[in-house]
Design an enzyme around this catalytic site. Structure first.
Site, PDB file in Angstrom:
ATOM      1  N   ARG A 293       0.805  -1.214   0.000  1.00  0.00           N
ATOM      2  CA  ARG A 293       0.000   0.000   0.000  1.00  0.00           C
ATOM      3  C   ARG A 293       0.845   1.274   0.000  1.00  0.00           C
ATOM      4  O   ARG A 293       0.599   2.197  -0.767  1.00  0.00           O
ATOM      5  CB  ARG A 293      -0.888  -0.010   1.241  1.00  0.00           C
ATOM      6  N   ARG A 330     -13.392  -1.427  -1.863  1.00  0.00           N
ATOM      7  CA  ARG A 330     -12.860  -1.237  -0.516  1.00  0.00           C
ATOM      8  C   ARG A 330     -13.846  -0.586   0.454  1.00  0.00           C
ATOM      9  O   ARG A 330     -13.800  -0.854   1.650  1.00  0.00           O
ATOM     10  CB  ARG A 330     -11.528  -0.464  -0.557  1.00  0.00           C
ATOM     11  N   CYS A 361     -26.285  -3.289  -9.236  1.00  0.00           N
ATOM     12  CA  CYS A 361     -27.577  -3.582  -8.614  1.00  0.00           C
ATOM     13  C   CYS A 361     -27.325  -4.134  -7.225  1.00  0.00           C
ATOM     14  O   CYS A 361     -27.425  -5.342  -6.988  1.00  0.00           O
ATOM     15  CB  CYS A 361     -28.337  -4.576  -9.459  1.00  0.00           C
TER      16      CYS A 361
HETATM   17  C1  LIG Z   1      -0.625  -7.757   2.185  1.00  0.00           C
HETATM   18  C2  LIG Z   1       0.711  -8.149   2.650  1.00  0.00           C
HETATM   19  C3  LIG Z   1       1.744  -7.213   2.639  1.00  0.00           C
HETATM   20  C4  LIG Z   1       1.563  -5.774   2.241  1.00  0.00           C
HETATM   21  O1  LIG Z   1       0.804  -5.047   3.123  1.00  0.00           O
HETATM   22  P1  LIG Z   1       0.607  -3.462   2.905  1.00  0.00           P
HETATM   23  O2  LIG Z   1      -0.294  -3.066   3.979  1.00  0.00           O
HETATM   24  O3  LIG Z   1      -0.003  -3.296   1.555  1.00  0.00           O
HETATM   25  O4  LIG Z   1       1.950  -2.823   3.001  1.00  0.00           O
HETATM   26  C5  LIG Z   1       2.989  -7.646   3.017  1.00  0.00           C
HETATM   27  N1  LIG Z   1       3.216  -8.931   3.390  1.00  0.00           N
HETATM   28  C6  LIG Z   1       2.226  -9.846   3.413  1.00  0.00           C
HETATM   29  C7  LIG Z   1       2.534 -11.222   3.812  1.00  0.00           C
HETATM   30  C8  LIG Z   1       0.946  -9.491   3.060  1.00  0.00           C
HETATM   31  O5  LIG Z   1      -0.023 -10.399   3.102  1.00  0.00           O
END
Ligand SMILES: *Cc1c(COP(=O)(O)O)cnc(C)c1O
Length: 431
Positions: A293, A330, A361
């Site tokens: 993210r 989301r 819908c």
């Molecule tokens: C989703 C995930 C991430 C990334 O998380 P962010 O919040 O997008 O930084 C990293 N490691 C694992 C194992 C994940 O499942």
């Protein structure tokens, strides 16, 4: 503005990555995702530099590719010297198609199938992040058949409960992910792994959750992981070479969210890791992190066209757009906050309080509730900011709506990263 790649130009239009968003909507149509390539590269460099400085040369970030996954992203990650984490054979296939070297990849997930394990080994997956004992046996057996020694990290549940949405909280002892430290299962698992002839244990992994603004949970997790490593050294004489602290740092979606200094956070964790290793008498391991993210979220923006408004006197107002939960699930999933701007009238008074509704819908098909924008008319362009992470990658074809394209905005060129799905694409698998 919530990010420095946003602005308003002389004609009162929202700008993004130096472009007029109204012009972008005209050129590429709506709905469409736009991605600021320079912002992604800037974030990669922040993580890389801060991690190198804080944890030493071998330490580096892995991009969590589930947050935004298509071929071009893997090329950019390769160019930036990032590793990647992948969670399925489909992501793996995409990485291979993009020419990403899988020695730098980590294969996650709480249920890798036998096909996943074979497919990953066919492509010489660098590391498996092993989630449970059945999987460990399956990896060992398959590696044995192939006469290889497979590198793994063991995923641990450190028993941390950061303040984030429950559905994206992943490090508690009752999580579906990883083996628990406090239950004694992690210690037992290490004993088993160390006996396996076809597996090389490189160290431990944890990932405590996502969209975490505080910095303490990451520090707590690091200390718990290092203490566990020290205990395993004492118990088995095994010293972990790598510790992967996962991803999860928060992103500013709305004005009310704090601005996070990622480099500062990493330096703080680095100082704590060094101090803790010294206290515990263990060598400082190579530290890995897996941001998803925080690399891509604010590099993204979605543009929609408004269809109309619905005013229900004494109740509420709606503005309907030509996208919705199929391109951004989301809000439906987590009630995630977003900043919404009427892109072609960005300087007008935002005096219309409304809910932004999608076109499906489904009453729950909302992008945001209770936002203030100028009262829109049919044809206005609506921008939803900070949609780079977990939007395109979570998109569906619900109501047989084609997925929007991903348009890449680089410093001196624009190009299509993913083309718009056609109606023909929708029936491609129908027999
Ligand atoms: C989703 C995930 C991430 C990334 O998380 P962010 O919040 O997008 O930084 C990293 N490691 C694992 C194992 C994940 O499942």
């Amino acid at each position: 503005m919530i990010c420095n790649n946003l602005g308003i130009n002389a004609v009162g239009h929202l700008t993004f990555a130096g472009r007029d968003t109204v012009e972008l909507a005209k050129t590429y149509g709506t709905p469409a995702y736009f991605v600021d390539e320079e912002k992604i590269r800037e974030k990669c460099r922040i993580y890389k530099a801060a991690m190198k400085e804080s944890f030493g040369g071998a330490s580096h970030p892995l991009f969590a590719s589930k947050s935004l996954c298509f071929k071009r992203l893997y090329e950019i990650m390769k160019e930036e010297g990032m590793g990647v984490d992948i969670v399925s054979s489909g992501e793996l296939y995409t990485a291979v198609a993009a020419g990403f070297p899988l020695e730098e990849a980590y294969f996650h997930g709480n249920n890798k199938t036998d096909e996943d394990i074979r497919f990953a080994m066919d492509h010489h997956m660098g590391h498996f992040v092993c989630d449970n004992m059945e999987e460990l046996e399956a990896i060992d057996a398959e590696a044995g058949k192939r006469g290889i020694v497979q590198k793994i990290l063991l995923r641990l549940a450190p028993g941390i409960d950061p303040h984030t949405q429950q559905k994206i909280n992943t490090g508690r002892v009752d999580s579906k992910f990883g083996v628990g430290i406090e239950t004694g299962q992690a210690e037992a698992a290490v004993g088993v792994v160390l006996q396996k002839k076809n597996i090389a244990l490189c160290g431990y992994h944890c990932h405590i959750g996502s969209q975490i603004f505080e910095y303490e949970p990451f520090c707590d997790a690091a200390v718990i992981m290092l203490k566990f490593a020290a205990q395993m050294k004492e118990k088995y004489g095994y010293e972990a070479a790598e510790i992967n602290l996962g991803g999860g740092m928060g992103v500013r979606y709305i004005e009310g969210h704090p601005e996070i200094d990622y480099a500062e956070n990493i330096r703080g964790i680095g100082a704590l890791v060094a101090k803790t290793c010294a206290e515990l008498g263990i060598r400082m391991p190579t530290i890995l992190m897996e941001p998803g993210r925080s690399i891509v979220a604010d590099a993204g923006l979605t543009l929609y066209t408004v269809g109309g408004t619905k005013v229900i006197p004494g109740f509420k107002n709606y503005a309907s757009i030509d996208g919705g939960m199929p391109d951004n699930p989301r809000y439906t999933l987590y009630e995630s906050p977003y900043t919404v701007i009427l892109a072609n009238r960005a300087t007008e008074e935002a005096d219309f309080n409304c809910t932004i509704a999608g076109r499906c819908c489904e009453s729950g098909d909302l992008i945001q509730e209770n936002v203030n924008i100028p009262k829109p008319v049919r044809g206005d362009i609506l921008a939803v900011l900070t949609t780079g992470a977990y939007n395109y990658s979570m998109a569906s074809n619900y109501n047989r709506i084609p997925r929007p394209p991903v348009i890449m905005l680089a410093k001196d060129r624009e190009y299509v990263g993913v083309r718009r799905e056609s109606f023909a694409d929708l029936i491609l698998n129908d027999m």
